[in-house]
Design a protein around this motif. Sequence first.
Motif, short mmCIF file in Angstrom:
data_model
loop_
_atom_site.label_atom_id
_atom_site.label_comp_id
_atom_site.label_asym_id
_atom_site.label_seq_id
_atom_site.Cartn_x
_atom_site.Cartn_y
_atom_site.Cartn_z
N ASP A 50 31.55 -18.33 70.67
CA ASP A 50 31.14 -17.34 69.90
C ASP A 50 32.16 -16.75 68.83
O ASP A 50 33.21 -16.90 69.22
CB ASP A 50 30.42 -16.19 70.80
N ASN A 78 29.42 -24.22 71.74
CA ASN A 78 29.33 -23.46 73.09
C ASN A 78 30.34 -22.05 73.03
O ASN A 78 30.81 -21.70 73.89
CB ASN A 78 29.74 -24.01 74.31
N ASN A 114 21.95 -13.85 69.92
CA ASN A 114 23.02 -13.15 70.69
C ASN A 114 22.73 -12.41 71.82
O ASN A 114 21.97 -11.34 71.63
CB ASN A 114 24.19 -12.57 69.66
N THR A 124 21.14 -19.17 75.37
CA THR A 124 21.76 -18.75 74.06
C THR A 124 23.42 -19.11 73.97
O THR A 124 23.62 -18.87 72.86
CB THR A 124 21.66 -17.15 74.01
N HIS A 125 24.12 -19.25 75.43
CA HIS A 125 25.34 -19.89 75.07
C HIS A 125 25.39 -21.08 74.55
O HIS A 125 26.69 -21.37 74.32
CB HIS A 125 25.86 -19.58 76.60
N ASN A 126 24.61 -21.95 74.26
CA ASN A 126 24.51 -23.18 73.93
C ASN A 126 23.83 -23.18 72.50
O ASN A 126 22.63 -22.87 72.28
CB ASN A 126 24.09 -24.15 74.68
N THR A 132 21.36 -17.81 79.37
CA THR A 132 21.98 -19.30 79.68
C THR A 132 21.85 -19.98 78.39
O THR A 132 22.69 -20.69 77.60
CB THR A 132 21.69 -19.89 80.91
#
Length: 402
Positions: free
Chosen positions: A66, A64, A249, A18-20, A16
């Motif tokens: 990639d 947010n 990642n 790492t997605h921000n 969670t």
Amino acid sequence: MIDRSSVDADSSIGVTFTHNKFQTATMIRMAGLPAPVHVMVKSYEEARQAADRLGWPLVVKPANLDRGEGVTVAIANDEKLEFAYKRASALSKSILVEREVPGVCYRVLITNGKMLYAIKRSPRSIEGDGRHKVTELVRMATEANDNKPPWLQEKPYPLDALALESMSLAGFTTDSIPEKGEWVPLRRIESTAWGGHIEEVTELVHPENLQIAEQAATLFRLSNAGIDIISSDISRPWYENQAIINEVNYAPYFGGNDIARSAMPAYLKTLIHGDGRIPIEIVLGKDSEMSEARSRQQALLKQGVDCHLTSHSETLKPDGQPMPFPFQSLFNRTSALLMNRHVEALVLSVQTDELLHTGLPVNQVDQLIHLNDEISDWKNPDVSSEATIQKLIEQIEHYLAT
């Protein structure tokens, strides 16, 4: 359990975070690791204020997203800043204005706390041959790419405004004749949308850079992580050339290139303890109250392993208590037990000819004990023929460990 490069050991809360990108950088910085210096903004006016604080050149990107989506680099004036902000804000409401760090992206693949490999991810580029101009090289590469089967084709080789700008900053024009082995950038960064040029640098990673990559993976409790380090030279320690951990990642794309594919066997071995097997024995023939099978179960229990016993219709735990299942099937019961991590050994009591119809639920058997030639038909209570027994023996012997 494995999905792409993610495994069940990965922390869901780490995923969670790492997605921000803003949250990721905050945690990296708090842990004493080199992190991007950036400001979260909600308008172009705030972006302009951030530019005054950070100084040129800048990077603008969604916080947010990639794969390089909405990222603009080498921003050195207000005009480019406004363009970059509009581009990023069209994709996300969370925008980061970031101080640019010199260098390129290095991906360090960490698995179980150790580096598996490292690659240098250069922007989409065209390789020189010492004879042709850039325009000719692009044309030849495009033709060669178009002649490949669709599933082998690479990303296009663009000669648009972004390519001209990237070439110019690197000292090239479309009329330049690059030396053999010299790469001419057609983009400023590598991305999923544009592709790029990669090369293995596993042996070049400085121990200090390896250490911060391993720390970052551990910080987010990720068994597998792609740690992206922006550096001008990965063979130099991060504190000598302003290198940073740009991203962490989760479930990095694994197997999409020859370097990653060559590391796949070593990676899979890290997921398996020993040879990945448990002892499996088969007792074949009518076994009154599974007495012989119980005897084999007890023998394995004395060796210190939690052995389960199962037949077509009955399954017993190590303590002898029954384990209920919603099916009458040796194949299905065995498959279910193999998915139970508490099961450390198995004894299969084969008293019907079911396995002739389903095949074996395992691909290796440690021992076959042939009691007698009496087994029941899977669907009917009639005794099967001796020929059926022989077929079962031949089938099982094919899987006996040598």
